[in-house]
Design an enzyme around this catalytic site. Sequence first.
Site, PDB file in Angstrom:
ATOM      1  N   ASP A 221       1.002  -1.198   0.028  1.00 16.36           N
ATOM      2  CA  ASP A 221      -0.183   0.040  -0.209  1.00 16.36           C
ATOM      3  C   ASP A 221       0.739   1.302  -0.047  1.00 16.36           C
ATOM      4  O   ASP A 221       1.885   1.286   0.850  1.00 16.36           O
ATOM      5  CB  ASP A 221      -0.774  -0.001   1.149  1.00 16.36           C
ATOM      6  N   GLU A 284       1.636  -0.645  -5.043  1.00 18.38           N
ATOM      7  CA  GLU A 284       0.621   0.608  -5.116  1.00 18.38           C
ATOM      8  C   GLU A 284       1.284   1.931  -5.241  1.00 18.38           C
ATOM      9  O   GLU A 284       1.529   2.307  -4.193  1.00 18.38           O
ATOM     10  CB  GLU A 284      -0.323   0.375  -4.234  1.00 18.38           C
TER      11      GLU A 284
HETATM   12  C1  GLC Z   1      -4.217   2.815  -0.760  1.00 13.32           C
HETATM   13  C2  GLC Z   1      -5.372   2.081  -0.580  1.00 13.32           C
HETATM   14  C3  GLC Z   1      -6.749   2.946  -0.194  1.00 13.32           C
HETATM   15  C4  GLC Z   1      -6.244   3.679   1.167  1.00 13.32           C
HETATM   16  C5  GLC Z   1      -4.788   4.276   1.070  1.00 13.32           C
HETATM   17  C6  GLC Z   1      -4.441   4.761   2.600  1.00 13.32           C
HETATM   18  O1  GLC Z   1      -4.256   3.864  -1.539  1.00 13.32           O
HETATM   19  O2  GLC Z   1      -5.839   1.502  -1.879  1.00 13.32           O
HETATM   20  O3  GLC Z   1      -7.726   2.295  -0.160  1.00 13.32           O
HETATM   21  O4  GLC Z   1      -7.316   4.426   1.326  1.00 13.32           O
HETATM   22  O5  GLC Z   1      -4.122   3.613   0.608  1.00 13.32           O
HETATM   23  O6  GLC Z   1      -3.826   3.596   3.019  1.00 13.32           O
END
Ligand code: GLC
Length: 560
Positions: A221, A284
């Site tokens: 994340d 991500e």
């Molecule tokens: C990432 C997740 C999202 C979350 C953010 C903070 O982007 O996909 O859902 O709100 O991180 O953890």
Amino acid sequence: MNMRTKEFTLPETETEAVTGAEWWRSAVIYQIYPRSFADANGDGIGDLPGITARLPYLARLGIDAIWLSPFYRSPQADAGYDVADYRVVDPLFGTLDDFERMRHQAHALGMKVIVDLVPNHTSDEHAWFQAALKSPPGSAARARYLFRDGKGPHGDLPPNNWQSVFGGNAWSRAPGDSQWYLHLFDRKQPDLNWDHPEVRAEFEDVLRFWLDRGVDGFRVDVAHGLIKAPGLPDWGGHAAMVEGAADHGNNTSPMWDQEGVHEIYRHWRRLLDTYPGERMMVAEAWIAPQARLARYIRGDEMQQAFNFDYLLAHWDAAEIRAVVDSSLAASAAVGAPTTWVMSNHDSVRHTSRYGLRKPGARPKGIDAAGEQPDEALGLRRARAAALLTLALPGSAYIYQGEELGLPEHTTLDARYRQDPAFFRTQGAEIGRDGCRVPLPWKADAPSFGFGPGEKSWLPQPDSFARYAVDRQDGVSGSTLELYRQLLRLRRDYALGTGLLEWQSAGSPDVLVFDNGTLRGVINLGMQPVALPRGTLLVASEPLETHGELPGNTAAWLTLS
Ligand code: GLC
Ligand code: CA
């Protein structure tokens, strides 16, 4: 112009793909958003036993792996992306034994299991943050987070001008205290200090904890956020999520994409490689351009990164082709596979985006006051898009419900909303709840079969009945049967490990490409075009006129 993209060939042979060497290079990975997938105990929130019960459905769909969004102990201020204990399953979702049963069953059915790792921030209810609040400024307990003194004569101005991704100030004042702490997201998600050795050691231990429990990988994340520029300098931009990564210059900001993050991933990679099997990581990271993203998937870092440029592409043949080419080129340059993704739990479902006046536009949520998508047109385009996405070499992500053609809930009443972004922007951002609505399994059951009773943490729109699994299962031409067929053919034709070769299309609205002996064609225009040569394998819509491909339709043909 025919562009021969041989340099994008991936090193494996077909046999290796079948036996699973570097399985992640071509895997179809299904994202489960646990709270909305299937609810076994009837409290209205999906859970691990619910997932276990539906694993045969996923195996039959033909996917290779599941990725679960967080199910760890959490006050759920950001639907579990605010973790209070990384080694405990939140009782909402079950127990560690439930996880073990789920993992075991998934493996028995031939599917890998990827879990979410949230290293940028913890919950404010994490033991470390609680200890930090109880400890004075300058204490060791505070050093694991980013506490700073405020500006101004009384320290009552935030330490810098950073804005939270969810809106509002990125700093909150520690209650009854002279200091502030940084949170790039909600105030209940304090950012960790990744320059602190204890933080690094702790996450290595968390990785081991889940690796020891047999997980095959981690979705990391906010992978571009862990390290902040020294001194936390002011910045004129606004820290944006998926939809704004490119436009907001995320790669030149002091909070994103700092050089120091790579050392962390190299370290983790070495750790993963000490485990048997092929454990993987997927980043991500909302950064642009593709060449910056590719740095996260160099040979000694992560194996994959989400391709948000593909998710963000408009319904436009030239734009899509350019994104496909730049993605393949950027990942090939570092020897990594490309990924393809159209939807996830943070963006408006693509079935709905493609039905907007500007198809593929990127609203941050849709409510009843906003433009309502053309549902039938959006679905038609989404089905066609599946024939492009699943034919591309690399790894493909499917977001739960996508295989049903499920639309966004576009009229969800404000009183049900839970996304912190909605509250932190006073509703200016509608938020992500509309893509997180619990799945419909049975058209005629309460909660459409999501749980045993009526309860569903977000209300489902009536239209979900016609998307329910039992309305599509075994029904020829349904979106579910289309996905099953595509995934079978993708395997038979080894599309994930193949190579892409564009062919001339004869129309600016059409893309024609070969991947091995499969020829794909997608017509993004409204007018029918001539179907290319080849024997028809599958089409996204019935082809009524011989030799013709209608608008917003795609087909796979075979050349052999
Ligand atoms: C990432 C997740 C999202 C979350 C953010 C903070 O982007 O996909 O859902 O709100 O991180 O953890
Ligand atoms: Ca439940």
